[in-house]
Design a protein around this motif. Structure first.
Motif, PDB file in Angstrom:
ATOM      1  N   ILE A   1       0.845  -1.191   0.000  1.00 12.00           N
ATOM      2  CA  ILE A   1       0.000   0.000   0.000  1.00 12.00           C
ATOM      3  C   ILE A   1       0.884   1.245   0.000  1.00 12.00           C
ATOM      4  CG2 ILE A   1      -1.968  -1.089   1.134  1.00 12.00           C
ATOM      5  CD1 ILE A   1      -0.958  -0.062   3.797  1.00 12.00           C
ATOM      6  N   THR A   2       0.290   2.400  -0.167  1.00 11.09           N
ATOM      7  CA  THR A   2       1.060   3.637  -0.182  1.00 11.09           C
ATOM      8  C   THR A   2       1.485   4.011   1.238  1.00 11.09           C
ATOM      9  OG1 THR A   2      -0.856   5.087   0.120  1.00 11.09           O
ATOM     10  CG2 THR A   2      -0.295   4.455  -2.147  1.00 11.09           C
ATOM     11  N   PRO A   3       2.570   4.785   1.383  1.00 16.17           N
ATOM     12  CA  PRO A   3       2.979   5.230   2.716  1.00 16.17           C
ATOM     13  C   PRO A   3       1.889   6.012   3.438  1.00 16.17           C
ATOM     14  CG  PRO A   3       4.748   5.573   1.149  1.00 16.17           C
ATOM     15  CD  PRO A   3       3.553   5.160   0.343  1.00 16.17           C
ATOM     16  N   GLN A   4       1.113   6.794   2.688  1.00 20.92           N
ATOM     17  CA  GLN A   4       0.043   7.567   3.311  1.00 20.92           C
ATOM     18  C   GLN A   4      -1.027   6.647   3.906  1.00 20.92           C
ATOM     19  OE1 GLN A   4       1.246   8.034   0.277  1.00 20.92           O
ATOM     20  NE2 GLN A   4       2.108  10.113   0.280  1.00 20.92           N
ATOM     21  N   THR A   5      -1.382   5.598   3.159  1.00 16.81           N
ATOM     22  CA  THR A   5      -2.376   4.645   3.656  1.00 16.81           C
ATOM     23  C   THR A   5      -1.840   3.899   4.870  1.00 16.81           C
ATOM     24  OG1 THR A   5      -3.288   4.369   1.427  1.00 16.81           O
ATOM     25  CG2 THR A   5      -3.825   2.676   3.049  1.00 16.81           C
ATOM     26  N   ALA A   6      -0.557   3.513   4.801  1.00 18.50           N
ATOM     27  CA  ALA A   6       0.055   2.809   5.932  1.00 18.50           C
ATOM     28  C   ALA A   6       0.051   3.693   7.173  1.00 18.50           C
ATOM     29  CB  ALA A   6       1.477   2.397   5.586  1.00 18.50           C
ATOM     30  N   SER A   7       0.358   4.972   7.005  1.00 17.65           N
ATOM     31  CA  SER A   7       0.372   5.898   8.132  1.00 17.65           C
ATOM     32  C   SER A   7      -1.014   6.017   8.756  1.00 17.65           C
ATOM     33  CB  SER A   7       0.856   7.280   7.679  1.00 17.65           C
ATOM     34  OG  SER A   7       2.213   7.228   7.275  1.00 17.65           O
ATOM     35  N   PHE A   8      -2.052   6.004   7.917  1.00 21.68           N
ATOM     36  CA  PHE A   8      -3.428   6.059   8.424  1.00 21.68           C
ATOM     37  C   PHE A   8      -3.716   4.823   9.281  1.00 21.68           C
ATOM     38  CE2 PHE A   8      -7.787   4.511   7.824  1.00 21.68           C
ATOM     39  CZ  PHE A   8      -8.507   5.537   8.411  1.00 21.68           C
ATOM     40  N   HIS A   9      -3.371   3.649   8.766  1.00 25.98           N
ATOM     41  CA  HIS A   9      -3.614   2.413   9.512  1.00 25.98           C
ATOM     42  C   HIS A   9      -2.808   2.380  10.805  1.00 25.98           C
ATOM     43  CE1 HIS A   9      -6.161   0.719   6.521  1.00 25.98           C
ATOM     44  NE2 HIS A   9      -5.213   0.454   5.635  1.00 25.98           N
ATOM     45  N   LEU A  10      -1.555   2.807  10.740  1.00 23.15           N
ATOM     46  CA  LEU A  10      -0.691   2.792  11.921  1.00 23.15           C
ATOM     47  C   LEU A  10      -1.194   3.751  12.994  1.00 23.15           C
ATOM     48  CD1 LEU A  10       2.706   2.560  10.062  1.00 23.15           C
ATOM     49  CD2 LEU A  10       1.840   0.869  11.691  1.00 23.15           C
ATOM     50  N   ALA A  11      -1.730   4.886  12.565  1.00 24.95           N
ATOM     51  CA  ALA A  11      -2.289   5.839  13.522  1.00 24.95           C
ATOM     52  C   ALA A  11      -3.473   5.220  14.262  1.00 24.95           C
ATOM     53  CB  ALA A  11      -2.721   7.114  12.802  1.00 24.95           C
ATOM     54  N   LYS A  12      -4.283   4.454  13.534  1.00 30.01           N
ATOM     55  CA  LYS A  12      -5.429   3.777  14.151  1.00 30.01           C
ATOM     56  C   LYS A  12      -4.944   2.729  15.148  1.00 30.01           C
ATOM     57  CE  LYS A  12      -9.787   2.623  14.596  1.00 30.01           C
ATOM     58  NZ  LYS A  12     -10.746   3.543  15.260  1.00 30.01           N
ATOM     59  N   MET A  13      -3.919   1.966  14.786  1.00 34.43           N
ATOM     60  CA  MET A  13      -3.369   0.945  15.685  1.00 34.43           C
ATOM     61  C   MET A  13      -2.759   1.577  16.924  1.00 34.43           C
ATOM     62  SD  MET A  13      -1.516  -1.611  12.971  1.00 34.43           S
ATOM     63  CE  MET A  13      -2.311  -2.028  11.420  1.00 34.43           C
ATOM     64  N   ALA A  14      -2.095   2.711  16.742  1.00 32.06           N
ATOM     65  CA  ALA A  14      -1.497   3.411  17.877  1.00 32.06           C
ATOM     66  C   ALA A  14      -2.584   3.955  18.802  1.00 32.06           C
ATOM     67  CB  ALA A  14      -0.607   4.539  17.379  1.00 32.06           C
ATOM     68  N   GLU A  15      -3.664   4.449  18.208  1.00 37.92           N
ATOM     69  CA  GLU A  15      -4.785   4.973  18.994  1.00 37.92           C
ATOM     70  C   GLU A  15      -5.390   3.873  19.873  1.00 37.92           C
ATOM     71  OE1 GLU A  15      -9.323   6.621  18.155  1.00 37.92           O
ATOM     72  OE2 GLU A  15      -7.805   6.775  16.575  1.00 37.92           O
TER      73      GLU A  15
END
Length: 229
Positions: free
Chosen positions: A43-57
């Motif tokens: 996936i794109t880095p932007q999409t990965a960052s979105f998913h990672l932010a959710k996991m961190a939350e």
């Protein structure tokens, strides 16, 4: 975060293929930059960052900032074990290439489950320890017997120190690929670290897979009575 919420959160995360791929990559217990996790998930880095932010939350992953870069890892060993066990019910993703097939063979053989060994090698070691009477299984707990205390001490493990860790000492973890239990908890971690120190296993770059060395094959045969190719 309570157990039920953790199960629900992780189950929701792995239901998404991209998030599942990220979590699988993080199960090696190491820190990874978002770019590497994006590549692993396709996936794109932007999409990965979105998913990672959710996991961190949700508290499933933690993030470390080093300059402009952010590095992610699974927050707790217990969460990693839960991910491994939930994946054992869903099974591996479909293999669509020769490269994926080769990688899956390596993962089935031996891999990291956060901080302890998983895969065929781990299951067979655990079974060997039970056959020898060094571990006794009681539901999802693995109790160290008197002979086990001697065996692990002779193997170079400091059991009193491992028992001081703020986590389960010796427990079962349902293996994702083998559908059998392997040893987890502080004892699983200690045994894995000892085998790495003895150069029985070596990590592979950018993968959860670990490779058994010639010394490891000989040691496994001599100490556990099992042969792994």
């Amino acid at each position: 975060m309570n157990l039920n919420r953790n199960v629900s959160s992780i189950a929701s995360l792995i239901s998404d293929p991209s998030r599942a791929a990220i979590l699988l990559h993080l199960l090696d217990g190491r820190c990874h930059p978002a770019g590497d996790l994006a590549a692993a998930a396709g996936i794109t880095p932007q999409t990965a960052s979105f998913h990672l932010a959710k996991m961190a939350e949700l508290g499933i992953v933690t993030v470390e900032k080093h300059g402009r870069h952010r590095y992610y890892r699974i927050a707790q060993a217990s969460d990693a074990e839960m991910i491994e066990q939930l994946l054992s019910f869903t099974g591996p993703a479909p293999v669509v290439s020769l490269r994926q097939s080769d990688q899956m063979k390596k993962l089935r053989h031996a891999r990291m489950c956060y901080d302890h060994l998983a895969g065929e090698a781990a299951v067979r070691i655990t079974e060997s320890l039970q056959r020898a009477g060094h571990l006794q299984k009681d539901n999802l707990e693995l109790h160290v017997t008197a002979s086990g205390e001697t065996f692990f001490a002779d193997f170079g493990l400091d059991l009193p120190q491992l028992r001081k860790k703020r986590r389960a000492f010796s427990r079962c973890c349902l293996d994702w690929t083998e559908r059998e239990h392997h040893l987890a908890g502080a004892l699983g971690y200690g045994l894995t670290e000892r085998m790495f120190a003895m150069d029985w296993f070596r990590r592979e770059e950018q993968s959860r897979a670990v490779r058994i060395t010639q010394e490891g094959k000989q040691g496994m045969a001599e100490r556990f009575g099992i042969r792994l190719d």
